[in-house]
Design an enzyme around this catalytic site. Structure first.
Site, short mmCIF file in Angstrom:
data_model
loop_
_atom_site.label_atom_id
_atom_site.label_comp_id
_atom_site.label_asym_id
_atom_site.label_seq_id
_atom_site.Cartn_x
_atom_site.Cartn_y
_atom_site.Cartn_z
N ARG A 155 78.21 -11.02 38.56
CA ARG A 155 77.18 -10.10 38.05
C ARG A 155 77.63 -8.65 37.98
NH1 ARG A 155 71.90 -12.26 40.95
NH2 ARG A 155 73.33 -11.91 42.65
N LYS B 73 96.39 -27.91 53.35
CA LYS B 73 97.32 -27.30 54.31
C LYS B 73 98.55 -28.19 54.45
CE LYS B 73 93.76 -24.95 57.02
NZ LYS B 73 94.04 -23.53 57.10
N GLU C 148 88.46 -20.60 66.52
CA GLU C 148 88.70 -19.31 65.84
C GLU C 148 88.36 -18.20 66.80
OE1 GLU C 148 87.76 -19.33 61.37
OE2 GLU C 148 86.18 -20.52 62.27
N ASP D 299 79.63 -26.23 58.82
CA ASP D 299 80.67 -25.37 58.25
C ASP D 299 82.06 -25.98 58.41
OD1 ASP D 299 81.48 -22.82 57.10
OD2 ASP D 299 82.27 -22.29 59.07
N LYS E 108 83.46 -20.42 66.86
CA LYS E 108 83.81 -19.02 66.59
C LYS E 108 83.89 -18.33 67.94
CE LYS E 108 83.00 -19.06 61.99
NZ LYS E 108 84.13 -19.01 61.06
N HIS F 131 89.74 -27.10 51.60
CA HIS F 131 91.07 -26.48 51.67
C HIS F 131 91.92 -27.01 52.82
CE1 HIS F 131 89.31 -23.60 54.57
NE2 HIS F 131 90.54 -23.32 54.92
N LYS G 226 83.28 -25.73 48.73
CA LYS G 226 82.36 -26.20 49.75
C LYS G 226 81.28 -25.15 50.01
CE LYS G 226 82.89 -25.40 54.14
NZ LYS G 226 82.93 -24.11 54.83
N HIS H 213 85.94 -30.13 56.74
CA HIS H 213 87.36 -30.01 57.11
C HIS H 213 87.78 -30.99 58.20
CE1 HIS H 213 86.97 -26.49 54.75
NE2 HIS H 213 86.58 -25.67 55.69
C1 BG6 Z 1 85.82 -22.11 56.00
C2 BG6 Z 1 84.64 -21.79 56.88
O1 BG6 Z 1 85.57 -23.22 55.21
O2 BG6 Z 1 86.95 -22.34 56.83
C3 BG6 Z 1 84.92 -20.59 57.75
O3 BG6 Z 1 83.50 -21.55 56.06
C4 BG6 Z 1 86.18 -20.80 58.54
O4 BG6 Z 1 83.83 -20.31 58.61
C5 BG6 Z 1 87.32 -21.24 57.63
O5 BG6 Z 1 86.50 -19.58 59.18
C6 BG6 Z 1 88.52 -21.64 58.44
O6 BG6 Z 1 89.61 -21.84 57.60
P1 BG6 Z 1 91.09 -21.56 58.09
O7 BG6 Z 1 91.92 -22.00 56.94
O8 BG6 Z 1 91.18 -20.10 58.39
O9 BG6 Z 1 91.27 -22.39 59.31
#
Ligand code: BG6
Length: 519
Positions: A69, A209, A243, A262, A367, A205, A175, A267
């Site tokens: 936008r 990896k 994380e 999430d 987190k 993603h 996602k 993942h």
């Molecule tokens: C994302 C999540 O899909 O993956 C995030 O929405 C998360 O919250 C991230 O931090 C982690 O990805 P990576 O590649 O940094 O482990």
């Protein structure tokens, strides 16, 4: 009779550091990014495309059309992306000359996803780019907008006939794919009105990896691990994705999502499937994805009344971390001060198939943990006879069983822990480890997940993308937990920022006689 002689490479040549490695051929194409002024585009997509361009891993006949936008000209978009690319390029240098050529491939179309004119503007820009950059009519759409706009954008692409043309048309969908099982199914139906399955690339993603892909090479390229890879030898499996960061300005999204949605629904379920699936008969997208899907379908769906036994929710509170005061989740911007969101989730899964029956799989993610680490620990059973139990003041101590750790990030690698005799007289044993480290073995920069996945989508290989049956199976296994948690009033926060999560998570493992390994 001729005799073959095996000539070994001279020792100074590392055969793993082969400059002639295999790269796939990527055809010319244009990429349209919806949500181009967003975070993903800035942090991941544009830096990855730049890097692919720099390494000549994509066709020089390509163009990127960003759309969102924000009102911007092509030139302003290029300037903005230059800042982001130079800032977010991971382990790679920024080259002004390469950027100048790359920037000539970037274009921008301002527009609202629900305004029909935007799609007509995109069409004109696509025609222009097809002519100027010889993109052969191939178009890859990338949906990285607010997920609530996915269906609408796809339907508009159909209405404006952008789903077909003289080249191929594909769509990558970021996602989360749905918010729950019902919405994932609904979204799928909508997409199928416009694109057929072969055109749909649902991205996760983690599957891109290198270290996650290597799980398959490790398991199925070697003969010695697979015979042990089952309930008879494996005691339990622990998957950790910790994380150290908090929600980093994504409080609004995260508050609605939570850690289970999430990270685990997508993942980490995919990682679990990769670690535990059966060998595919052929290494192709159908067979590999069939096996992943089969594994996910074999995961036992927990009954509502058992959720407290097999799943733990946590939320971080304020704390001092490394001498710095860190806010609790409820104090983060855009977060409700009473939020019931899980910023930590731990679950126990059981796989009801012949290979894995009875072997618990523990998955945790959070987190504001003490460090950033993602790994998979395969804990093997102890030998049948404890010949080398250690005598301590408090009694006999079990020797530590074999442990195989697949390190996804950082310090990518694999290590195997086993017992060794300590030097000296007497038979004292202690654990030692055999380590493989990506960095030192291959010595070259590892492509990021987005680089790999973008190349795959351009090349038309969906092996590392998820299929609808996989998405649905992973929603099915988390949904009873999500539903139960939605009705629970948690006493949050229940772990201070900078720690390994709530006590209840340790208790969940203790009930099965296990402990979380400290990564
Ligand atoms: C994302 C999540 O899909 O993956 C995030 O929405 C998360 O919250 C991230 O931090 C982690 O990805 P990576 O590649 O940094 O482990």
């Amino acid at each position: 009779m001729s005799m073959s002689v095996l000539v070994q490479a001279p020792p100074e040549v590392n055969p793993l550091q082969d400059p002639l490695r295999f790269e796939r051929r990527v055809p010319p194409c244009a990429i349209v990014i919806f949500g181009a002024s967003g975070d993903l585009s800035k942090r991941k997509l544009l830096p990855s495309l730049y890097r692919l361009f720099y390494e000549r891993r994509i066709s020089p006949n390509f163009g990127v059309i960003g759309s969102s936008r924000t009102n911007m000209s092509d030139e302003q978009f290029r300037e903005k992306m230059k800042d982001s690319v130079s800032k977010f390029l991971e382990d790679a240098p920024f080259d002004e000359d390469v950027w100048t050529s790359f920037a000539q491939c970037l274009f921008y179309v301002p527009g609202d996803l629900n305004t029909p004119e935007s799609y007509e503007d995109i069409r004109s820009k696509l025609d222009e780019v097809e002519q100027s950059h010889q993109t052969a009519g191939n178009v890859l759409f990338y949906l990285s907008t607010q997920p609530s706009h996915y269906a609408e954008a796809i339907l508009e692409l159909g209405t404006h006939q952008l789903n077909k043309g003289n080249g191929w048309r594909r769509v990558i969908i970021e996602k989360p794919f749905g918010h729950d099982l019902a919405s994932a199914r609904k979204l799928n139906e909508e997409i199928h009105k416009v694109f057929d399955e072969s055109q749909i690339y649902r991205i996760d993603h983690y599957l891109g990896k290198e270290t996650v892909q290597n799980i398959l090479a490790f398991r199925f390229g070697n003969g010695i691990f697979e015979p042990l890879w089952n309930r008879r030898y494996v005691d339990n499996i622990q998957i950790t994705a910790a994380e150290s960061i908090g929600v980093e300005g994504r409080g609004g999204y995260y508050q609605e999502a939570g850690a289970l949605r999430d990270m685990i629904q997508n993942h980490l379920s995919q990682v679990m499937a990769t670690v535990m699936m059966e060998p595919p008969t052929v290494f192709d997208s159908t067979n590999v994805r069939d096996e992943r899907a089969k594994l996910l379908r074999a995961v036992r769906v927990v009954r509502h009344e058992d959720v407290p036994k097999y799943a733990v929710a946590g939320q971080y509170g304020p704390s001092l971390v490394g001498g710095q005061q860190v806010a609790g989740f409820r104090q983060e911007p855009s977060v409700d001060p009473d939020a019931q969101t899980d910023t930590y989730a731990a679950v126990t899964f059981f796989i009801d198939n012949w290979r894995w029956a009875g072997t618990p799989v523990y998955i945790r993610t959070g987190k504001r943990m003490p460090k950033r680490v993602t790994d998979i620990a395969i804990q093997f059973k102890a030998p049948p006879l404890g010949l080398f139990q250690q005598e301590t003041k408090t009694g006999l101590r079990e020797v530590r069983p074999n442990l195989l750790v697949l390190r996804i990030q950082p310090e990518e690698g694999i290590s195997l822990r086993f017992l060794s005799k300590s030097p000296g007289s007497g038979m004292r044993v202690r654990p030692v480890s055999m380590d493989f480290n990506y960095g030192s073995s291959f010595g070259e920069r590892t492509p990021t997940a987005y680089e790999t996945l973008l190349v795959d989508a351009m090349a038309g290989d969906p092996t590392l993308y998820t299929r609808q049956d996989m998405v649905e199976a992973s929603w099915e296994i988390v949904e009873p937990i999500l539903n139960t948690w939605a009705k629970t009033k948690f006493d949050f926060p229940n772990y201070p920022a900078g720690t390994w999560g709530p006590k209840a998570s340790d208790e969940m493992l203790a009930r099965q006689g296990h402990v979380w390994r400290i990564p």
